[in-house]
Design an enzyme around this catalytic site. Structure first.
Site, PDB file in Angstrom:
ATOM      1  N   ASP A  64     -29.937  -1.464  39.634  1.00  8.55           N
ATOM      2  CA  ASP A  64     -30.861  -1.656  40.770  1.00  8.55           C
ATOM      3  C   ASP A  64     -32.216  -2.260  40.382  1.00  8.55           C
ATOM      4  OD1 ASP A  64     -29.094  -0.848  42.694  1.00  8.55           O
ATOM      5  OD2 ASP A  64     -29.867   1.186  42.871  1.00  8.55           O
ATOM      6  N   PHE A  72     -30.069   3.508  41.001  1.00 12.30           N
ATOM      7  CA  PHE A  72     -29.478   3.787  39.682  1.00 12.30           C
ATOM      8  C   PHE A  72     -28.923   2.483  39.128  1.00 12.30           C
ATOM      9  CE2 PHE A  72     -26.017   4.022  42.693  1.00 12.30           C
ATOM     10  CZ  PHE A  72     -24.948   3.464  42.027  1.00 12.30           C
ATOM     11  N   ASP A  99     -14.948   1.712  43.289  1.00 10.56           N
ATOM     12  CA  ASP A  99     -15.131   1.065  41.994  1.00 10.56           C
ATOM     13  C   ASP A  99     -15.991  -0.148  42.277  1.00 10.56           C
ATOM     14  OD1 ASP A  99     -14.563   1.361  39.166  1.00 10.56           O
ATOM     15  OD2 ASP A  99     -13.632  -0.610  39.316  1.00 10.56           O
ATOM     16  N   PRO A 103     -23.964  10.618  40.135  1.00 11.20           N
ATOM     17  CA  PRO A 103     -24.776  11.310  41.147  1.00 11.20           C
ATOM     18  C   PRO A 103     -25.436  10.352  42.134  1.00 11.20           C
ATOM     19  CG  PRO A 103     -25.555  11.815  38.908  1.00 11.20           C
ATOM     20  CD  PRO A 103     -24.430  10.839  38.773  1.00 11.20           C
ATOM     21  N   LYS A 156     -24.190   7.419  43.266  1.00  9.60           N
ATOM     22  CA  LYS A 156     -23.141   7.062  44.244  1.00  9.60           C
ATOM     23  C   LYS A 156     -22.849   8.218  45.170  1.00  9.60           C
ATOM     24  CE  LYS A 156     -19.837   4.165  41.829  1.00  9.60           C
ATOM     25  NZ  LYS A 156     -18.428   4.094  41.372  1.00  9.60           N
TER      26      LYS A 156
HETATM   27  O1  LIG Z   1     -25.521   0.223  43.866  1.00 11.82           O
HETATM   28  C1  LIG Z   1     -25.568  -0.001  42.661  1.00 11.82           C
HETATM   29  N1  LIG Z   1     -26.743  -0.158  42.022  1.00 11.82           N
HETATM   30  C2  LIG Z   1     -26.836  -0.362  40.715  1.00 11.82           C
HETATM   31  N2  LIG Z   1     -25.765  -0.412  39.892  1.00 11.82           N
HETATM   32  C3  LIG Z   1     -24.564  -0.255  40.488  1.00 11.82           C
HETATM   33  C4  LIG Z   1     -24.408  -0.063  41.853  1.00 11.82           C
HETATM   34  N3  LIG Z   1     -23.102   0.049  42.148  1.00 11.82           N
HETATM   35  C5  LIG Z   1     -22.463  -0.073  40.995  1.00 11.82           C
HETATM   36  N4  LIG Z   1     -23.351  -0.257  39.986  1.00 11.82           N
HETATM   37  C6  LIG Z   1     -23.058  -0.389  38.565  1.00 11.82           C
HETATM   38  C7  LIG Z   1     -23.260   0.965  37.905  1.00 11.82           C
HETATM   39  C8  LIG Z   1     -22.154   1.032  36.920  1.00 11.82           C
HETATM   40  O2  LIG Z   1     -22.579   0.386  35.741  1.00 11.82           O
HETATM   41  C9  LIG Z   1     -21.059   0.188  37.558  1.00 11.82           C
HETATM   42  C10 LIG Z   1     -20.131   1.019  38.402  1.00 11.82           C
HETATM   43  O3  LIG Z   1     -19.083   1.524  37.618  1.00 11.82           O
HETATM   44  P1  LIG Z   1     -18.042   2.522  38.289  1.00 11.82           P
HETATM   45  O4  LIG Z   1     -17.007   2.816  37.293  1.00 11.82           O
HETATM   46  O5  LIG Z   1     -17.636   2.016  39.615  1.00 11.82           O
HETATM   47  O6  LIG Z   1     -18.926   3.813  38.587  1.00 11.82           O
HETATM   48  P2  LIG Z   1     -19.443   4.950  37.622  1.00 11.82           P
HETATM   49  O7  LIG Z   1     -18.698   4.915  36.313  1.00 11.82           O
HETATM   50  O8  LIG Z   1     -20.910   4.883  37.565  1.00 11.82           O
HETATM   51  O9  LIG Z   1     -19.014   6.273  38.400  1.00 11.82           O
HETATM   52  P3  LIG Z   1     -17.513   6.671  38.903  1.00 11.82           P
HETATM   53  O10 LIG Z   1     -16.538   5.737  38.251  1.00 11.82           O
HETATM   54  O11 LIG Z   1     -17.319   8.081  38.468  1.00 11.82           O
HETATM   55  O12 LIG Z   1     -17.530   6.527  40.394  1.00 11.82           O
HETATM   56  O13 LIG Z   1     -21.723  -0.754  38.393  1.00 11.82           O
HETATM   57 MG   LIG Z   2     -16.654   4.706  36.362  1.00  8.12          MG
END
Ligand SMILES: O=c1nc[nH]c2c1ncn2[C@H]1C[C@H](O)[C@@H](COP(=O)(O)OP(=O)(O)OP(=O)(O)O)O1
Ligand SMILES: [Mg+2]
Length: 253
Positions: A167, A164, A76, A18, A20
């Site tokens: 951060d 999230f 990603d 949510p 992202k």
């Molecule tokens: O701006 C950010 N601020 C804080 N943490 C962040 C950020 N951007 C990525 N992150 C971290 C969150 C997660 O631990 C990993 C992304 O993993 P990632 O697989 O790309 O995303 P996700 O599983 O949360 O959602 P989804 O794959 O459904 O897009 O890096």
């Molecule tokens: Mg993911």
């Protein structure tokens, strides 16, 4: 053929996060297209088994596009920490052992593990990386692929309530963490914000997607978008598993 209106342009966001989704929706607003999260289609999250951001981003975008018949955008992303040899990197979401329950609890476990691994480390340099992939349809042979990066330091304790993931531990040059920035500021500087700023002109030039009419100079012609020939809601035929000849389409996982 009549020029399409911005309402014709739809894109599915291939993410279940949510935080992202909110960031991406705000960043895509200038296009005036209709943005829908994959959750609106009740899609299960895609597998992300690959060792690189780019492969996982492609897998997520393909999965969403395949199951919705719409153009898709996936990110990603992850945190690459210098003192940990680039970890957690592509495994950022699954750094700590899996925690059942709300996403915030997995985030908290990941942050605890990161702090533990950084104990005694003086080198605290880190980068957030985002690889973003946009596909016109599931078998699109020309994905648009962009990257963005944000450099910072790993703090010694969590600070701030915004954002999230990591951060609260990601310290900017001015000493605040990303969780202490408001949403607009984070989008202006973040890895995802940077990636999307690179992507927007490509959506315009390669897909014919334009800024919202209010931002268009008067008299600017709108080219016909090169959207997939399959109609809305029509799902491309499933690719053959393995062993396809070149041009047969991608081998889906
Ligand atoms: O701006 C950010 N601020 C804080 N943490 C962040 C950020 N951007 C990525 N992150 C971290 C969150 C997660 O631990 C990993 C992304 O993993 P990632 O697989 O790309 O995303 P996700 O599983 O949360 O959602 P989804 O794959 O459904 O897009 O890096
Ligand atoms: Mg993911």
């Amino acid at each position: 053929m009549a020029a399409p209106t911005s309402a014709t342009w739809r894109i599915v966001l291939a993410s279940g996060n949510p935080g992202k989704l909110a960031e991406l929706s705000a960043l895509l607003a200038p296009l005036g297209c209709q943005v829908q999260a994959q959750g609106e289609f009740h899609l299960a999250e895609a597998e992300e088994p690959h060792p690189t951001f780019i492969e996982n981003a492609l897998a997520k975008a393909r999965h969403a596009s395949f199951h919705t018949g719409l153009p898709a955008l996936a990110d990603d992303s992850g945190l690459c920490v210098e003192a940990l040899g680039g970890l957690p990197g592509v495994r950022s979401a699954r750094f700590a052992p899996q925690v059942e329950g709300p996403r915030a609890e997995q985030d908290a476990a990941n942050n605890r593990l990161l702090l533990q691994q950084m104990e005694g480390q003086t080198l605290r340099l880190a980068r957030f990386v985002s690889i973003m992939v946009a596909l016109r349809h599931a078998a699109d042979p020309e994905p648009l692929i962009v990257r963005g990066e944000l450099i910072g330091q790993i703090g010694h304790a969590a600070q701030g309530q915004g954002g999230f993931g990591y951060d609260p531990l990601f310290v900017l040059a001015d000493g605040r963490t990303l969780a202490q920035c408001d949403a607009q500021e984070k989008n202006r500087i973040s890895h995802r914000g940077q990636a999307l700023q690179t992507l927007l002109p490509l959506l315009r030039t390669h897909w014919g997607w334009m800024a919202a009419s209010s931002e268009r100079p008067q008299g600017w012609a709108i080219p016909t978008p090169t959207l997939p020939t399959s109609g809305e809601g029509v799902i491309s035929p499933p690719p053959r598993r393995g062993g396809g000849r070149d041009g047969d389409g991608p081998a889906f996982p």
